[in-house]
Design a protein around this motif. Sequence first.
Motif, mmCIF file in Angstrom:
data_model
loop_
_atom_site.group_PDB
_atom_site.id
_atom_site.type_symbol
_atom_site.label_atom_id
_atom_site.label_comp_id
_atom_site.label_asym_id
_atom_site.label_seq_id
_atom_site.Cartn_x
_atom_site.Cartn_y
_atom_site.Cartn_z
ATOM 1 N N ASP A 2 0.836 -1.187 0.000
ATOM 2 C CA ASP A 2 0.000 0.000 0.000
ATOM 3 C C ASP A 2 0.873 1.240 0.000
ATOM 4 O O ASP A 2 1.994 1.239 0.509
ATOM 5 N N LYS A 3 0.357 2.314 -0.580
ATOM 6 C CA LYS A 3 1.110 3.557 -0.662
ATOM 7 C C LYS A 3 0.342 4.685 0.007
ATOM 8 O O LYS A 3 -0.883 4.648 0.132
ATOM 9 N N ILE A 4 1.103 5.694 0.416
ATOM 10 C CA ILE A 4 0.544 6.909 1.005
ATOM 11 C C ILE A 4 0.884 8.074 0.084
ATOM 12 O O ILE A 4 2.049 8.266 -0.300
ATOM 13 N N GLY A 5 -0.126 8.860 -0.260
ATOM 14 C CA GLY A 5 0.077 9.995 -1.151
ATOM 15 C C GLY A 5 0.762 11.149 -0.442
ATOM 16 O O GLY A 5 0.339 11.568 0.634
ATOM 17 N N ILE A 6 1.817 11.680 -1.059
ATOM 18 C CA ILE A 6 2.616 12.759 -0.486
ATOM 19 C C ILE A 6 2.549 13.982 -1.395
ATOM 20 O O ILE A 6 2.722 13.884 -2.609
ATOM 21 N N GLY A 7 2.310 15.137 -0.790
ATOM 22 C CA GLY A 7 2.416 16.413 -1.489
ATOM 23 C C GLY A 7 3.486 17.254 -0.828
ATOM 24 O O GLY A 7 3.505 17.366 0.404
ATOM 25 N N ILE A 8 4.369 17.824 -1.611
ATOM 26 C CA ILE A 8 5.505 18.567 -1.058
ATOM 27 C C ILE A 8 5.295 20.061 -1.251
ATOM 28 O O ILE A 8 5.027 20.526 -2.365
ATOM 29 N N VAL A 9 5.449 20.813 -0.157
ATOM 30 C CA VAL A 9 5.408 22.276 -0.202
ATOM 31 C C VAL A 9 6.793 22.795 0.143
ATOM 32 O O VAL A 9 7.331 22.499 1.215
ATOM 33 N N GLY A 10 7.401 23.551 -0.759
ATOM 34 C CA GLY A 10 8.745 24.096 -0.541
ATOM 35 C C GLY A 10 9.777 23.280 -1.301
ATOM 36 O O GLY A 10 10.045 22.136 -0.953
ATOM 37 N N LEU A 11 10.355 23.880 -2.334
ATOM 38 C CA LEU A 11 11.283 23.146 -3.208
ATOM 39 C C LEU A 11 12.670 23.756 -3.182
ATOM 40 O O LEU A 11 13.330 23.916 -4.218
ATOM 41 N N GLY A 12 13.137 24.081 -1.969
ATOM 42 C CA GLY A 12 14.475 24.634 -1.816
ATOM 43 C C GLY A 12 15.544 23.560 -1.817
ATOM 44 O O GLY A 12 15.331 22.426 -2.270
ATOM 45 N N ASN A 13 16.720 23.906 -1.254
ATOM 46 C CA ASN A 13 17.882 23.024 -1.323
ATOM 47 C C ASN A 13 17.606 21.638 -0.752
ATOM 48 O O ASN A 13 17.992 20.616 -1.325
ATOM 49 N N ILE A 14 16.930 21.559 0.396
ATOM 50 C CA ILE A 14 16.773 20.280 1.085
ATOM 51 C C ILE A 14 15.823 19.348 0.344
ATOM 52 O O ILE A 14 15.864 18.125 0.543
ATOM 53 N N SER A 15 14.982 19.882 -0.534
ATOM 54 C CA SER A 15 13.996 19.033 -1.216
ATOM 55 C C SER A 15 14.664 17.973 -2.078
ATOM 56 O O SER A 15 14.143 16.854 -2.214
ATOM 57 N N ALA A 16 15.809 18.277 -2.659
ATOM 58 C CA ALA A 16 16.499 17.293 -3.505
ATOM 59 C C ALA A 16 16.905 16.074 -2.689
ATOM 60 O O ALA A 16 16.776 14.933 -3.155
ATOM 61 N N ALA A 17 17.387 16.290 -1.462
ATOM 62 C CA ALA A 17 17.786 15.171 -0.609
ATOM 63 C C ALA A 17 16.580 14.297 -0.276
ATOM 64 O O ALA A 17 16.659 13.058 -0.296
ATOM 65 N N TYR A 18 15.445 14.919 0.015
ATOM 66 C CA TYR A 18 14.237 14.151 0.312
ATOM 67 C C TYR A 18 13.785 13.349 -0.906
ATOM 68 O O TYR A 18 13.411 12.169 -0.790
ATOM 69 N N LEU A 19 13.817 13.980 -2.070
ATOM 70 C CA LEU A 19 13.314 13.308 -3.264
ATOM 71 C C LEU A 19 14.215 12.155 -3.680
ATOM 72 O O LEU A 19 13.733 11.104 -4.123
ATOM 73 N N LYS A 20 15.512 12.318 -3.526
ATOM 74 C CA LYS A 20 16.428 11.215 -3.833
ATOM 75 C C LYS A 20 16.205 10.055 -2.866
ATOM 76 O O LYS A 20 16.122 8.894 -3.263
ATOM 77 N N ALA A 21 16.115 10.363 -1.574
ATOM 78 C CA ALA A 21 15.973 9.309 -0.567
ATOM 79 C C ALA A 21 14.615 8.636 -0.635
ATOM 80 O O ALA A 21 14.489 7.449 -0.300
ATOM 81 N N SER A 22 13.594 9.345 -1.071
ATOM 82 C CA SER A 22 12.248 8.770 -1.090
ATOM 83 C C SER A 22 12.149 7.548 -2.000
ATOM 84 O O SER A 22 11.271 6.695 -1.819
ATOM 85 N N LYS A 23 13.064 7.441 -2.948
ATOM 86 C CA LYS A 23 13.055 6.289 -3.854
ATOM 87 C C LYS A 23 13.356 4.986 -3.123
ATOM 88 O O LYS A 23 13.073 3.904 -3.633
ATOM 89 N N GLU A 24 13.951 5.084 -1.925
ATOM 90 C CA GLU A 24 14.256 3.902 -1.121
ATOM 91 C C GLU A 24 13.022 3.356 -0.401
ATOM 92 O O GLU A 24 13.079 2.258 0.152
#
Length: 365
Positions: A2-24
């Motif tokens: 099962d999956k949980i839907g995520i919406g991201i607010v704020g696309l600054g520097n730290i967002s790249a780290a979250y998006l890369k790690a989320s693939k795990e």
Amino acid sequence: MDKIGIGIVGLGNISAAYLKASKEFPVLDIRGVADMNPDAARARADEFGLNAVGLDALFVDPSIDIILNLTIPKAHVEVGLRAIDAGKHVYSEKPLGIVFSEAQKLAAAAKAKGLRVGSAPDTFLGGAHQTARRLVDEGGLGQMIGGSAYFMCPGHERWHPNPAFYYEIGGGPMLDMGPYYITDLVNLLGPVAKVIGIGTMTRSTRTITASERAGEVIPVDVPTHVSGTLIFENGAVVQVTMSFDVAGHKHVPIEIYGTEGSLIVPDPNNFGGQIEMLSKGGEWANVDTDMPYADGNYRSIGLADMAHAILSDRPHRASGDLALHVLEVMEAFETSSRSGAVVDITTPVVRPAPLSKNITNGRLD
């Protein structure tokens, strides 16, 4: 899964780290990203193959269960309250807020609606810190006596392209770096009971030395060297210093002392690192990390744990209660500095449950 839907607010520097790690973590299904700057949202969406939408559309999207709040610290509570008002759970970058009383409103609003609040840092879920937690829990250190925690550097104007917010209200070394250290200490030792602190401002301005803004002078509105003592409910006494004023030092990030041994815990800004342990009468020796998530940057693991917790109806580890407790502790340094008094901590918190060694396919149950 099962999956949980995520919406991201704020696309600054730290967002790249979250998006890369989320693939795990397959449980995380990122269904939209938004920013006050639409160009920033589109650029990050294009980079990761995501859907950039307007802020209003993101908050009303019925497929989104959790708002991941990666805005600047002074907007964390405002955005969090908007997510709660829209019926969404919210997971925030650290700190939970810049003022304890405002963050309390977020926690209360979520509780009233039966929604969850989560917050970074989640580095305490990294393999090195979970291994250190196991060593403490197994009793090899004996009764907890105390410890130390240090982050000291000359200041972020050396490297950050836009460092002014680090020196505005809501910035400073304690709110910026303190969450990593204090959260990990609570993971290791449990809740904080009292705080004694002092904060100083060495300079009223800073000169940027990084990027195209080199030479620009920015004002300083917050203490830049904060030091003091945490007294834990279990009786442990830990010395803490967070500073943007120090040219260099030789302290390790965290040391924990017990009656039967001492432990060196690696940098809590990372998920891995070398652990060292000394048993009474022995010598320092390296301890191998035997837990997962120690070999990279897994910023998203706290969000993934929260998603799994929603699906299985259990407490999540990087919780709003933990973040609120840590925020009260950090604010108490300044309160104690102004008043000259010991500050009692009022927020209850339970140590987060340790992770299991047997984690497969990104599951964290």
